[in-house]
Design an enzyme around this catalytic site. Structure first.
Site, mmCIF file in Angstrom:
data_model
loop_
_atom_site.group_PDB
_atom_site.id
_atom_site.type_symbol
_atom_site.label_atom_id
_atom_site.label_comp_id
_atom_site.label_asym_id
_atom_site.label_seq_id
_atom_site.Cartn_x
_atom_site.Cartn_y
_atom_site.Cartn_z
ATOM 1 N N ASN A 104 0.855 -1.185 0.000
ATOM 2 C CA ASN A 104 0.000 0.000 0.000
ATOM 3 C C ASN A 104 0.894 1.238 0.000
ATOM 4 O OD1 ASN A 104 -1.895 1.985 0.428
ATOM 5 N ND2 ASN A 104 -2.344 1.412 2.546
ATOM 6 N N LYS B 249 0.060 4.276 -0.430
ATOM 7 C CA LYS B 249 -0.631 5.478 0.067
ATOM 8 C C LYS B 249 -0.344 6.652 -0.884
ATOM 9 C CE LYS B 249 -0.286 3.558 4.647
ATOM 10 N NZ LYS B 249 -0.254 3.750 6.083
ATOM 11 N N HIS C 145 -9.670 1.947 4.736
ATOM 12 C CA HIS C 145 -8.406 2.095 5.457
ATOM 13 C C HIS C 145 -8.594 3.114 6.577
ATOM 14 C CE1 HIS C 145 -4.254 3.187 6.382
ATOM 15 N NE2 HIS C 145 -3.931 2.005 5.878
ATOM 16 N N GLU D 153 -6.887 5.557 7.547
ATOM 17 C CA GLU D 153 -6.664 6.971 7.183
ATOM 18 C C GLU D 153 -7.891 7.565 6.502
ATOM 19 O OE1 GLU D 153 -3.155 5.921 5.118
ATOM 20 O OE2 GLU D 153 -2.163 5.549 7.040
ATOM 21 N N GLU E 40 -5.724 -4.338 10.799
ATOM 22 C CA GLU E 40 -4.678 -3.345 11.012
ATOM 23 C C GLU E 40 -4.944 -2.579 12.304
ATOM 24 O OE1 GLU E 40 -2.564 -2.117 7.192
ATOM 25 O OE2 GLU E 40 -4.407 -0.973 7.215
ATOM 26 N N GLY F 276 2.260 2.524 10.891
ATOM 27 C CA GLY F 276 3.295 3.556 10.719
ATOM 28 C C GLY F 276 4.014 3.949 12.009
ATOM 29 N N SER G 41 3.163 -1.803 10.644
ATOM 30 C CA SER G 41 4.602 -1.855 10.896
ATOM 31 C C SER G 41 5.245 -3.199 10.554
ATOM 32 C CB SER G 41 4.897 -1.463 12.350
ATOM 33 O OG SER G 41 4.500 -0.121 12.576
HETATM 34 P P1 PGA Z 1 2.670 0.536 7.744
HETATM 35 O O1 PGA Z 1 1.218 0.813 7.083
HETATM 36 O O2 PGA Z 1 3.154 -0.778 7.198
HETATM 37 O O3 PGA Z 1 3.511 1.695 7.285
HETATM 38 O O4 PGA Z 1 2.476 0.487 9.213
HETATM 39 C C1 PGA Z 1 0.291 -0.206 6.901
HETATM 40 C C2 PGA Z 1 -0.984 0.343 6.321
HETATM 41 O O5 PGA Z 1 -1.421 1.417 6.744
HETATM 42 O O6 PGA Z 1 -1.608 -0.252 5.445
#
Ligand code: PGA
Length: 243
Positions: free
Chosen positions: A8, A10, A93, A95, A165, A171, A207
């Site tokens: 992903n 983003k 997601h 976000e 998640e 992140g 992460s």
């Molecule tokens: P990350 O993001 O691996 O940077 O923690 C995962 C995601 O938001 O899909």
């Protein structure tokens, strides 16, 4: 069953950097036992479709519109995505839920719209830190599952993926303990099956990197990974994929 590894991107890369990464991935990820799904931003989907053609790299979008066509300024049709060669779409997601205010009803509509266009939705669910600390994680996940999958029908167990998640792990560099992910995935599978009548794949996100990926992939109920930050580097992502 093959593990599914999703990248992903983003909105992390500019257009030129996305083009470079698309080419690098084609070169670096040749043979793998996993199913790979790469989700660049909308602008880079058509060039990725050309470069990935004939390879085993599948294409996913990061979102889609609530219907196939109409007066919806700024939106992108799931039917057009399908025409382009996109086969998967991330929906709900964290976000988009928090920063962009997407609610459960909208997420449910998007899942149905994706399925109508023959896209495979990757539904994201997860609890925040306060909910986890209050012992409410399962309750929150159950609510998200019931709302997002209300009246959703899929023909086969491969017709939808759920990405677990935990929000506090996205992140942050702090991932869940793989064994705990396994237990939660088993719960998600059972609850999603009650709602849809089918046991779907559940992947873990939050992460993930080349160091911890293998521990997650060893778990019985972890059917794959959704990788954000670590998917932006072709070498790092290929290490995860070839784990
Ligand atoms: P990350 O993001 O691996 O940077 O923690 C995962 C995601 O938001 O899909």
């Amino acid at each position: 069953m093959k593990k599914t590894i999703i990248a992903n991107w983003k909105m992390q890369l500019g257009f030129r950097d996305s083009q470079m990464l698309i080419k690098e991935l084609k070169q670096k990820i040749k043979k793998t036992n996993s199913e790979i799904i790469v989700c660049p931003d909308y602008l880079s989907l058509s060039s990725a479709a050309l470069v990935f053609k004939g390879t085993h790299l599948n294409l996913g979008a990061q979102d889609c519109a609530i219907k196939a066509s109409g007066a919806l300024t700024g939106e992108v049709s799931p039917a057009s995505l399908r025409e382009l060669g996109v086969t998967y779409v991330i929906i709900g997601h964290w976000e988009r839920r928090t920063v962009l205010g997407e609610d459960s009803e909208l997420i449910n509509t998007k899942i149905k719209s994706a399925l109508t266009a023959k896209l495979i939705p990757i539904l994201c669910i997860g609890e925040n830190l306060a909910e986890r600390e209050a012992g409410l994680a399962k309750k929150v996940l159950l609510n998200q599952i019931k709302n997002a999958l209300k009246d959703v029908k899929i023909k086969t167990t491969t017709g939808l993926i759920i990405a677990y998640e935990p929000i506090w792990a996205i992140g942050t560099g702090e991932s869940i303990i793989p064994f705990e992910a396994d237990t939660i995935h088993s719960f998600i599978k059972a609850e999603a099956a009650k709602v849809m009548g089918k046991k779907v794949r559940v992947v873990y996100g939050g992460s993930v990197n080349s160091v911890n990926a293998n521990e997650f992939l060893k778990q019985k109920n972890v059917d794959g990974l959704l990788v954000g930050g670590a998917s932006l580097n072709a070498k790092e992502f290929s290490l995860i994929v070839n784990n």
